[in-house]
Write a protein that holds these residues in place. Sequence first.
Motif, mmCIF file in Angstrom:
data_model
loop_
_atom_site.group_PDB
_atom_site.id
_atom_site.type_symbol
_atom_site.label_atom_id
_atom_site.label_comp_id
_atom_site.label_asym_id
_atom_site.label_seq_id
_atom_site.Cartn_x
_atom_site.Cartn_y
_atom_site.Cartn_z
ATOM 1 N N ALA A 1 5.326 4.689 2.026
ATOM 2 C CA ALA A 1 5.715 5.963 2.620
ATOM 3 C C ALA A 1 6.581 5.728 3.855
ATOM 4 O O ALA A 1 7.573 6.395 4.064
ATOM 5 C CB ALA A 1 4.478 6.770 3.003
ATOM 6 N N LYS A 2 6.216 4.733 4.649
ATOM 7 C CA LYS A 2 7.015 4.444 5.832
ATOM 8 C C LYS A 2 8.390 3.919 5.449
ATOM 9 O O LYS A 2 9.370 4.220 6.097
ATOM 10 C CB LYS A 2 6.302 3.449 6.736
ATOM 11 N N THR B 1 0.826 -1.187 0.000
ATOM 12 C CA THR B 1 0.000 0.000 0.000
ATOM 13 C C THR B 1 0.867 1.245 0.000
ATOM 14 O O THR B 1 2.043 1.199 0.285
ATOM 15 C CB THR B 1 -0.919 0.023 1.237
ATOM 16 N N SER B 2 0.234 2.382 -0.271
ATOM 17 C CA SER B 2 1.001 3.628 -0.310
ATOM 18 C C SER B 2 1.497 4.006 1.079
ATOM 19 O O SER B 2 2.559 4.590 1.227
ATOM 20 C CB SER B 2 0.158 4.758 -0.904
ATOM 21 N N THR B 3 0.740 3.676 2.139
ATOM 22 C CA THR B 3 1.193 3.982 3.491
ATOM 23 C C THR B 3 2.439 3.182 3.829
ATOM 24 O O THR B 3 3.385 3.701 4.398
ATOM 25 C CB THR B 3 0.077 3.687 4.509
ATOM 26 N N ALA B 4 2.455 1.911 3.452
ATOM 27 C CA ALA B 4 3.628 1.081 3.720
ATOM 28 C C ALA B 4 4.839 1.621 2.971
ATOM 29 O O ALA B 4 5.936 1.668 3.506
ATOM 30 C CB ALA B 4 3.355 -0.368 3.334
ATOM 31 N N MET C 1 6.539 10.478 6.778
ATOM 32 C CA MET C 1 5.699 10.335 7.961
ATOM 33 C C MET C 1 4.248 10.159 7.557
ATOM 34 O O MET C 1 3.794 10.758 6.586
ATOM 35 C CB MET C 1 5.851 11.570 8.850
ATOM 36 N N SER C 2 3.527 9.346 8.323
ATOM 37 C CA SER C 2 2.109 9.162 8.067
ATOM 38 C C SER C 2 1.360 10.423 8.501
ATOM 39 O O SER C 2 1.905 11.273 9.216
ATOM 40 C CB SER C 2 1.584 7.955 8.845
ATOM 41 N N GLU C 3 0.115 10.526 8.079
ATOM 42 C CA GLU C 3 -0.713 11.675 8.452
ATOM 43 C C GLU C 3 -0.835 11.787 9.971
ATOM 44 O O GLU C 3 -0.746 12.869 10.539
ATOM 45 C CB GLU C 3 -2.101 11.553 7.807
ATOM 46 N N GLY C 4 -1.003 10.644 10.645
ATOM 47 C CA GLY C 4 -1.096 10.645 12.105
ATOM 48 C C GLY C 4 0.190 11.110 12.763
ATOM 49 O O GLY C 4 0.162 11.843 13.763
ATOM 50 N N GLU C 5 1.329 10.678 12.213
ATOM 51 C CA GLU C 5 2.624 11.103 12.759
ATOM 52 C C GLU C 5 2.836 12.602 12.574
ATOM 53 O O GLU C 5 3.352 13.274 13.469
ATOM 54 C CB GLU C 5 3.767 10.336 12.090
#
Length: 181
Positions: free
Chosen positions: A6-7, A1-4, A12-16
Amino acid sequence: TSTARAKDDGAMSEGEVQTLAESLGVAAMKYADLCNDRVKDYVFSFDRMLAFEGNTGPYLLYALVRIKSIFRKAKERGVSVEGGGGGGAFSIAQPQEKMLALALLKYPGALKATGDACEPHRLCTYLYELAGAFSSFFDACPVLAAPDEATMRARLRLCALTGKVLEDGLRTLGIPVVERM
């Protein structure tokens, strides 16, 4: 996934990002309030509070994040960093190493003076001076690119101690710490 992905690339994730923004805001406000002597006039300035240079909360957080980054990079390179540098002996050869080590030794006295006088600006001043000593050390003394293994380990120990003192001091002031920026 794009979140994976990005990490994996360090993003940084949106939450971070949200957590970081909140921590920076709290650090900026609290530090600006605490770093002034209570008998001096207070000048409110968002620009000064939020600066990453000078005597500000974000500057201190940035110094701590730089230290944490050194240890992340060391782990990525396979350098054992357990126990703050893998158990290397202290070796103080460069003037900046000595300046940082001497600054670290002042922490118990700074805490005591702060508590005895009920003046948090004393701890703020100490932490700012420590961050400045670390910055000079960081600029002059390569840690992971040190000339030999013993020097690298000694510098990692200095970094570890500096990180512990900065983190403890910030937490004592009620300022949240972050892992990265």
